[in-house]
Design a protein around this motif. Structure first.
Motif, short mmCIF file in Angstrom:
data_model
loop_
_atom_site.label_atom_id
_atom_site.label_comp_id
_atom_site.label_asym_id
_atom_site.label_seq_id
_atom_site.Cartn_x
_atom_site.Cartn_y
_atom_site.Cartn_z
N UNK A 28 -0.50 -3.31 10.44
CA UNK A 28 -0.15 -3.44 9.03
C UNK A 28 -1.44 -3.56 8.23
N UNK A 29 -1.72 -2.56 7.42
CA UNK A 29 -2.97 -2.52 6.66
C UNK A 29 -2.66 -2.52 5.17
N UNK A 30 -3.32 -3.42 4.43
CA UNK A 30 -3.16 -3.51 2.98
C UNK A 30 -4.49 -3.18 2.32
N UNK A 31 -4.43 -2.39 1.26
CA UNK A 31 -5.62 -2.02 0.50
C UNK A 31 -5.41 -2.37 -0.97
N UNK A 32 -6.50 -2.41 -1.72
CA UNK A 32 -6.40 -2.75 -3.14
C UNK A 32 -6.40 -1.49 -4.00
N UNK A 33 -7.56 -0.90 -4.24
CA UNK A 33 -7.66 0.24 -5.15
C UNK A 33 -7.12 1.52 -4.53
N UNK A 34 -6.81 2.47 -5.38
CA UNK A 34 -6.28 3.76 -4.91
C UNK A 34 -7.34 4.54 -4.12
N UNK A 35 -8.61 4.37 -4.47
CA UNK A 35 -9.67 5.07 -3.73
C UNK A 35 -9.72 4.60 -2.29
N UNK A 36 -9.63 3.29 -2.10
CA UNK A 36 -9.66 2.73 -0.75
C UNK A 36 -8.39 3.09 0.01
N UNK A 37 -7.26 3.09 -0.67
CA UNK A 37 -6.00 3.47 -0.03
C UNK A 37 -6.08 4.88 0.51
#
Length: 303
Positions: A28-37
Motif C-alpha cells: 500500500x503506497x501513498x503519495x502526495x503531489x500528482x508528479x510523485x504519484x
C-alpha cells in the motif's frame, strides 16, 4: 490540522504491527503531489496499491489533509512526499507519524542541498519546486525504485525494469525539450507567472523567471508588486505572461490590466502546469506530458 495529526498518532498507536504487504499481497503506497504519484505509478505498476492524496489542479502549498486521508496514511506501507515544506500543512502530520514509528519518505532528501535554490519563503530555506529540474526528478525515481525493491524483494526485478524504461523516457524528454527551447532566442527568455514555481526550470534553460506571488501561493501579491512587475514587462518588451493551473488567474489578469493601463500590451500566453499535473487520462496528466506541454506553450507564446 492539529486534530488530524493527533488522530493519526492515536490510530498508529492502536494499530497492531503487520507485514509489509496488504491482504492482496501488494504494498500500500501513498503519495502526495500528482508528479510523485505519476512517478511511482510508472515504477510500481500493477504490483502496488497506489493512492495519491492530491488531484489535478490541487495546490500543495495550501492542501489540508481530510479525515479520509487519515486512513490512507495510517494503512500505508510506504509514503512518498516531496519535502522542503512544499506540503506545508502536512508537515505536522508527517512529523507525528515519524515519532510514532512510521517514516514517510521525503524524496528531496536524496538531493545535495548545496545545489538547491535558496528561499526565504519556506522553513527549509530552499525552493521546493525541484521537479522542474529533470535530473532531480530522475534522482526521485532512483530512490522510489530502491525503496520498492527493498520493501518487496520478490518483485525487485520488475521494479528495476520499470524504472530503467521510465529513466530512458526521461532522458528522451530532456533531449526533446532542449531542442524546442533552442527555437527561442536568449533575449526572449522571460517567464512571468503567478508564483515562482519555475526557478529550477529557469536555471536549467536560461530563462529569467519572475513570479508575482513569490515562491509560495500562501503569499498574496500587493498593488506595488503588480505595478513593479508591469514596469518590468514593459521595459523588457515581454510578449506574453502565463496563468498557472493550480493558482487563481485573477492576479495575472490584474497584471495584464496594469500593463495595458500604461499604454502597452501583453498577452496571456496560456495556462502552465506548475504545482500539479493536468487531468487524469490526458497527456498533461503525466509528468512527461506536462513538461512537453509547458515548454511548447512557453516557446510558442514568446517567439
Amino acid at each position: 490540522m492539529k486534530k488530524l495529526a493527533l488522530l493519526i498518532l492515536l490510530l498508529i498507536s492502536f494499530t497492531s504491527c503487520k507485514n509489509e504487504k496488504s491482504t492482496d499481497g501488494k504494498l500500500n503506497v501513498v503519495t502526495t503531489t500528482t508528479m510523485i504519484t505519476d512517478l511511482v505509478k510508472n515504477i510500481g505498476g500493477d504490483n502496488i496499491n497506489l493512492q495519491g492524496l492530491m488531484g489535478s489542479g490541487v495546490d500543495p502549498h495550501l492542501y489540508k489533509a481530510s479525515e479520509g486521508d487519515v486512513t490512507k496514511l495510517v494503512n500505508a506501507d510506504i509514503i512518498f512526499y516531496n519535502g522542503l515544506h512544499l506540503e506545508g500543512k502536512l508537515v505536522e502530520v508527517f512529523e507525528k507519524m515519524e515519532r510514532s514509528g512510521k517514516t514517510p519518505i521525503a524524496l528531496t532528501d536524496v538531493i545535495d542541498k548545496s545545489t538547491l535554490i535558496g528561499s526565504d519563503y519556506f522553513a527549509s530555506n530552499y525552493d521546493p519546486h525541484v521537479w522542474f529540474n529533470i535530473d532531480y526528478f530522475i534522482s526521485f525515481g532512483s530512490e522510489v525504485s530502491r525503496v520498492l525493491q527493498e520493501k518487496d524483494p520478490e518483485n525487485a526485478q520488475l521494479y528495476e525494469e520499470n524504472w530503467q524504461n521510465y529513466y530512458k523516457r526521461l532522458l528522451s524528454l530532456k533531449s526533446d525539450i532542449t531542442l524546442k527551447i533552442e527555437e527561442l532566442p536568449r533575449e526572449k527568455r522571460f517567464l512571468v507567472t503567478a508564483h515562482d514555481a519555475f526557478n529550477y526550470f529557469g536555471r536549467s534553460y536560461n530563462f529569467e523567471v519572475v513570479g508575482l506571488q513569490g515562491l509560495s501561493t500562501a503569499t498574496e501579491a500587493g498593488v506595488q508588486d503588480v505595478q513593479k512587475l508591469s514596469a518590468f514587462i514593459i521595459e523588457k518588451g515581454i510578449k506574453a505572461i502565463f496563468v498557472e493551473s493550480s493558482v487563481p488567474k485573477r492576479t495575472i489578469e490584474a497584471l495584464q490590466a496594469a500593463v495595458k493601463s500604461k499604454g502597452h500590451n501583453v498577452e496571456i500566453g496560456g495556462t502552465l502546469y506548475s504545482d500539479a499535473l493536468g487531468n487524469t487520462g490526458t497527456n498533461e496528466g503525466t509528468y512527461i506530458g506536462m513538461f512537453e506541454y509547458n515548454v511548447n506553450t512557453i516557446v510558442n507564446a514568446l517567439k
